[in-house]
Design a protein around this motif. Structure first.
Motif, PDB file in Angstrom:
ATOM      1  N   GLN A  13       0.836  -1.200   0.000  1.00  0.00           N
ATOM      2  CA  GLN A  13       0.000   0.000   0.000  1.00  0.00           C
ATOM      3  C   GLN A  13       0.873   1.253   0.000  1.00  0.00           C
ATOM      4  O   GLN A  13       2.045   1.222   0.425  1.00  0.00           O
ATOM      5  CB  GLN A  13      -0.910   0.001   1.220  1.00  0.00           C
ATOM      6  N   ALA A  14       0.299   2.332  -0.452  1.00  0.00           N
ATOM      7  CA  ALA A  14       1.016   3.606  -0.449  1.00  0.00           C
ATOM      8  C   ALA A  14       1.476   3.924   0.970  1.00  0.00           C
ATOM      9  O   ALA A  14       0.723   3.739   1.927  1.00  0.00           O
ATOM     10  CB  ALA A  14       0.116   4.712  -0.975  1.00  0.00           C
ATOM     11  N   GLY A  15       2.716   4.372   1.072  1.00  0.00           N
ATOM     12  CA  GLY A  15       3.291   4.687   2.367  1.00  0.00           C
ATOM     13  C   GLY A  15       4.116   3.560   2.965  1.00  0.00           C
ATOM     14  O   GLY A  15       4.890   3.784   3.907  1.00  0.00           O
ATOM     15  N   ASP A  16       3.955   2.360   2.428  1.00  0.00           N
ATOM     16  CA  ASP A  16       4.696   1.209   2.944  1.00  0.00           C
ATOM     17  C   ASP A  16       6.160   1.253   2.520  1.00  0.00           C
ATOM     18  O   ASP A  16       6.556   2.024   1.637  1.00  0.00           O
ATOM     19  CB  ASP A  16       4.080  -0.096   2.441  1.00  0.00           C
ATOM     20  N   SER A  17       6.938   0.381   3.139  1.00  0.00           N
ATOM     21  CA  SER A  17       8.339   0.189   2.770  1.00  0.00           C
ATOM     22  C   SER A  17       8.521  -1.224   2.237  1.00  0.00           C
ATOM     23  O   SER A  17       7.739  -2.123   2.554  1.00  0.00           O
ATOM     24  CB  SER A  17       9.243   0.406   3.991  1.00  0.00           C
ATOM     25  N   LEU A  18       9.582  -1.395   1.463  1.00  0.00           N
ATOM     26  CA  LEU A  18       9.856  -2.706   0.869  1.00  0.00           C
ATOM     27  C   LEU A  18      11.352  -2.826   0.628  1.00  0.00           C
ATOM     28  O   LEU A  18      12.012  -1.829   0.303  1.00  0.00           O
ATOM     29  CB  LEU A  18       9.107  -2.848  -0.462  1.00  0.00           C
ATOM     30  N   ARG A  19      11.863  -4.022   0.802  1.00  0.00           N
ATOM     31  CA  ARG A  19      13.275  -4.270   0.502  1.00  0.00           C
ATOM     32  C   ARG A  19      13.372  -5.279  -0.627  1.00  0.00           C
ATOM     33  O   ARG A  19      12.847  -6.397  -0.522  1.00  0.00           O
ATOM     34  CB  ARG A  19      14.021  -4.792   1.730  1.00  0.00           C
ATOM     35  N   LEU A  20      14.043  -4.901  -1.681  1.00  0.00           N
ATOM     36  CA  LEU A  20      14.332  -5.802  -2.786  1.00  0.00           C
ATOM     37  C   LEU A  20      15.740  -6.355  -2.631  1.00  0.00           C
ATOM     38  O   LEU A  20      16.638  -5.664  -2.153  1.00  0.00           O
ATOM     39  CB  LEU A  20      14.218  -5.077  -4.122  1.00  0.00           C
ATOM     40  N   SER A  21      15.903  -7.604  -3.038  1.00  0.00           N
ATOM     41  CA  SER A  21      17.206  -8.253  -2.978  1.00  0.00           C
ATOM     42  C   SER A  21      17.664  -8.648  -4.376  1.00  0.00           C
ATOM     43  O   SER A  21      16.855  -8.989  -5.230  1.00  0.00           O
ATOM     44  CB  SER A  21      17.141  -9.512  -2.102  1.00  0.00           C
ATOM     45  N   CYS A  22      18.965  -8.620  -4.571  1.00  0.00           N
ATOM     46  CA  CYS A  22      19.569  -9.071  -5.822  1.00  0.00           C
ATOM     47  C   CYS A  22      20.711 -10.013  -5.456  1.00  0.00           C
ATOM     48  O   CYS A  22      21.780  -9.572  -5.017  1.00  0.00           O
ATOM     49  CB  CYS A  22      20.097  -7.884  -6.619  1.00  0.00           C
ATOM     50  N   ALA A  23      20.448 -11.301  -5.591  1.00  0.00           N
ATOM     51  CA  ALA A  23      21.464 -12.300  -5.285  1.00  0.00           C
ATOM     52  C   ALA A  23      22.403 -12.425  -6.472  1.00  0.00           C
ATOM     53  O   ALA A  23      21.963 -12.661  -7.607  1.00  0.00           O
ATOM     54  CB  ALA A  23      20.816 -13.637  -4.968  1.00  0.00           C
TER      55      ALA A  23
END
Length: 125
Positions: A13-23
């Motif tokens: 949702q708008a306002g949330d945080s997220l972490r993307l990973s690149c292995a």
């Protein structure tokens, strides 16, 4: 040959945080200039942020400054993109990229030699 595999995308949702990973496999990520790009439907691939591991210098798109941060974990040979205060306009496929010259961090997709398959991030309002 280096291989990049992104993960961590999803629906938020708008306002949330997220972490993307690149292995990263095949070679340590510090041997490359690493960067994150994104591409929304109907738009060109957009540079987000990149890092020169030798100098520690990071380079970012001014429009995203302060919300997105690139980092790396040597032990896991993984590069991350931390995203905060997400907006619906951040909806896109996010790509990890590696350039053979670790000292050249550019905002141009053609400067990078290896790409992951991408991970979808969808931000609902």
């Amino acid at each position: 040959q280096v291989r990049l595999v992104e993960s961590g995308g999803g629906l938020v949702q708008a306002g949330d945080s997220l972490r993307l990973s690149c292995a990263v496999s095949g070679r340590t990520f510090s041997a490359y200039a690493m960067a994150w790009f994104r591409q929304a439907p109907g738009k060109e691939r957009e540079f987000i942020e990149g890092i020169n591991w030798s100098s520690g210098g990071t380079y970012y798109a001014d429009s995203l400054k302060g919300r997105f941060t690139i980092s790396g974990d040597n032990a896991k040979n993984t590069v991350y993109l931390d995203m905060n205060s997400l907006e619906p306009e951040d909806t896109a496929v996010y790509y990890c990229a590696a350039g053979k010259d670790p000292t050249v961090v550019a905002g141009i997709a053609q400067m990078y030699d290896y790409w992951g398959q991408g991970t979808q991030v969808t931000v609902s309002s």
